[in-house]
Design an enzyme around this catalytic site. Sequence first.
Site, short mmCIF file in Angstrom:
data_model
loop_
_atom_site.label_atom_id
_atom_site.label_comp_id
_atom_site.label_asym_id
_atom_site.label_seq_id
_atom_site.Cartn_x
_atom_site.Cartn_y
_atom_site.Cartn_z
N GLY A 135 0.77 -1.24 0.00
CA GLY A 135 0.00 0.00 0.00
C GLY A 135 0.79 1.28 0.00
N GLU A 168 3.93 -6.79 1.71
CA GLU A 168 3.46 -7.15 0.36
C GLU A 168 3.41 -5.90 -0.52
OE1 GLU A 168 -0.49 -8.44 1.25
OE2 GLU A 168 0.15 -10.22 2.34
N PRO A 169 4.55 -5.23 -0.72
CA PRO A 169 4.48 -4.01 -1.55
C PRO A 169 4.35 -4.33 -3.02
CG PRO A 169 6.75 -4.43 -0.85
CD PRO A 169 5.90 -5.51 -0.24
N ARG A 176 2.99 -1.37 -5.79
CA ARG A 176 3.27 -0.08 -6.45
C ARG A 176 4.64 0.50 -6.07
NH1 ARG A 176 -0.97 3.23 -7.88
NH2 ARG A 176 -2.25 2.08 -6.39
N ARG A 216 -5.37 3.77 -15.55
CA ARG A 216 -5.58 4.42 -14.25
C ARG A 216 -6.35 5.74 -14.33
NH1 ARG A 216 -1.82 6.12 -11.60
NH2 ARG A 216 -2.70 5.74 -9.55
N TYR A 269 -9.59 5.59 -12.06
CA TYR A 269 -9.52 6.27 -10.76
C TYR A 269 -9.31 7.77 -10.88
CZ TYR A 269 -7.45 1.57 -9.84
OH TYR A 269 -7.13 0.25 -9.80
N CYS A 287 -12.73 4.71 -28.45
CA CYS A 287 -14.03 5.37 -28.61
C CYS A 287 -14.79 5.43 -27.29
CB CYS A 287 -14.83 4.66 -29.69
SG CYS A 287 -13.94 4.70 -31.25
N GLU A 288 -14.29 6.24 -26.37
CA GLU A 288 -14.90 6.47 -25.06
C GLU A 288 -14.45 7.87 -24.63
OE1 GLU A 288 -16.61 4.37 -22.97
OE2 GLU A 288 -16.31 2.47 -24.02
C1 LIG Z 1 -2.83 -5.01 -4.10
C2 LIG Z 1 -2.35 -5.68 -2.88
C3 LIG Z 1 -1.06 -5.41 -2.39
C4 LIG Z 1 -0.15 -4.38 -3.02
O1 LIG Z 1 -0.65 -3.11 -2.93
P1 LIG Z 1 0.23 -1.84 -3.40
O2 LIG Z 1 -0.62 -0.68 -3.10
O3 LIG Z 1 0.51 -2.00 -4.84
O4 LIG Z 1 1.49 -1.87 -2.59
C5 LIG Z 1 -0.64 -6.11 -1.29
N1 LIG Z 1 -1.43 -7.01 -0.67
C6 LIG Z 1 -2.67 -7.29 -1.11
C7 LIG Z 1 -3.50 -8.29 -0.40
C8 LIG Z 1 -3.17 -6.63 -2.23
O5 LIG Z 1 -4.41 -6.90 -2.65
#
Ligand SMILES: *Cc1c(COP(=O)(O)O)cnc(C)c1O
Length: 426
Positions: free
Chosen positions: A248, A285-286, A288, A324, A328, A354-355
Site C-alpha cells: 500500500g 506485500e508491496p 506499487r 488508471r 480512478y 471510442c470512449e
Molecule cells: C494489491 C495488494 C497489495 C499491493 O498493494 P500496493 O498498493 O501495490 O502496494 C498487497 N497485498 C494485497 C493483499 C493486495 O491486494
Amino acid sequence: MSTAGRLPGHPHIARKNATLHVEGVPLSALAREHGTPLFVYSKQWMLDALGAYQRGFEGRDAWVCYAIKANSSLGVLRVFAEAGCGFDIVSGGELARVLAAGADPAKVIFSGVGKTKSEMRQALAAGIGCFNVESEAEIDVLNAVALEEGRPASISVRINPNVDPKTHPYISTGLKGNKFGVAHDRAVAIYQHAASLPGLRVVGIDCHIGSQITEASPYLEALERVLDLVEAIEKTGIVLHHLDFGGGLGIDYNGDTPPAADALWRQLLARLDARGFGRRRLIVEPGRSLVGNAGVCVTEVLYTKPGAEKNFCIVDAAMNDLPRPAMYQAFHRIVPVVERQGEAVTYDVVGPVCESGDWIGRDRALTVEAGELLAVLSAGAYSMAMASNYNTRGRAAEVLVSGERANLIRRRETIEDQLRSERLGD
Ligand SMILES: *Cc1c(COP(=O)(O)O)cnc(C)c1O
C-alpha cells in the site's frame, strides 16, 4: 548519472541534451526500434526501491513479498526473484507466472477474496508458503481441499482493521464497508475455528489497508489494532509465527510525499519492539512502491486538434494501455521525450479509443506536434498489468533497461495473438 536534468521522484530518468533517458538509454532510440506505445522500465529503480525495504528490515526476520498484480511481466518478476523476494499472488495465473520467473514457492503467499478450489489445489501442489484467507467460508473450503489433497494448508487470516488509509475510495481496502478480510470483532472466534480444523495450520495474521498511502499514520493505527488482536488470539493458545502488514505504500505521481520504506519501517519497528513483537517474522506485500516510478510509457502524438473549449492532443496510447486515469481519475505526469523551444498549448491528452473516458491527462501545457513523442511517467504499476485489448488494440511492448543495456521483455501483441483463441462458431 549526473543529477542535472533529473525529474523529481525519478532518479533514473533524466534529460541529456534535451532527450529523456531511462538510465543510460534514450527513449527516442527505443521508440524507433520497438515502436509505440512502449513501456520502458529502470531495473535500478526497482532494486533501489527494494533496497529501501531491505534496509528498513536489516537484522530482522522479514520477507518482502512483491505483490505482482502491480506489474506481473516475467522480466520484472525475474528481477525480484533474483533479488531474493517472495511474492504475493491473487490467482492461479499469477502463481504460474512467479514459478516461471524462478520464485521460491515457500515464499509465495496467496491473497484474494475469491480463490477457487482448483486454484487452492494448484497452490497446495506447488507448496506455497501461506494462504491469506479472507472469509469464514473460505476457511472451510480450504480445509476440505487440503484434506482431499493430503497436504495441510498453512494459513493466515486477513483482518479488516477498519482504518481509513486516506486514499482513493476504489483503493481503500481496510474499511468496514470493503469486501476484504474478516471483521476485527469476529477474528478470535475465526482463529479458534481454523485452529480446530485438521487440514489447516494457522501460521500468521495479515492486513492490507489500501493503496497509494502517503502517510505513516494509517499504518501505525492498523499495526496497533493487529497487535491487539494478536494478543487476544494468542491468549487462546494459538501461536502466530508471522505478522503480515500488507502493501500500500504510495509513490510520487505529482509531488506526493509518501514516507520512504525504511523510514516508515523504523517507526513501525519501534512500536513492534515496544509491544514485544519485534522478533516475529514480519512480512510485507508491496506492489506499487517497488515498480511504480520505475516505468514510463512512450507514446507518439498522432494529431493535435484545436477546439472551441478544449484542445486535444491525440496520442497512440489509450485507456487500454494506461487504465488508471479512466478508472480512478489518476494523475500521471506527461513530458516530451525531446524537449524543444516553442509556445506551449494547453491540451487534454487523449487516446484513440471510442470512449470519452479515454484520457491520459487533462489541461497539460505542452509544446508538441504530430509525430513527436511524449513520455507518461509513473507507469510501472497498475498499467501494463491492467492493459486490455479493448477496441482490438494489441497490448504494448515492454523494455527493461539496466545501465546502457535495453532488453525487450515483451514483444508487441499482434492481431494473430488476439484472434488465436476465437472461433467463428457454427
Ligand atoms: C494489491 C495488494 C497489495 C499491493 O498493494 P500496493 O498498493 O501495490 O502496494 C498487497 N497485498 C494485497 C493483499 C493486495 O491486494
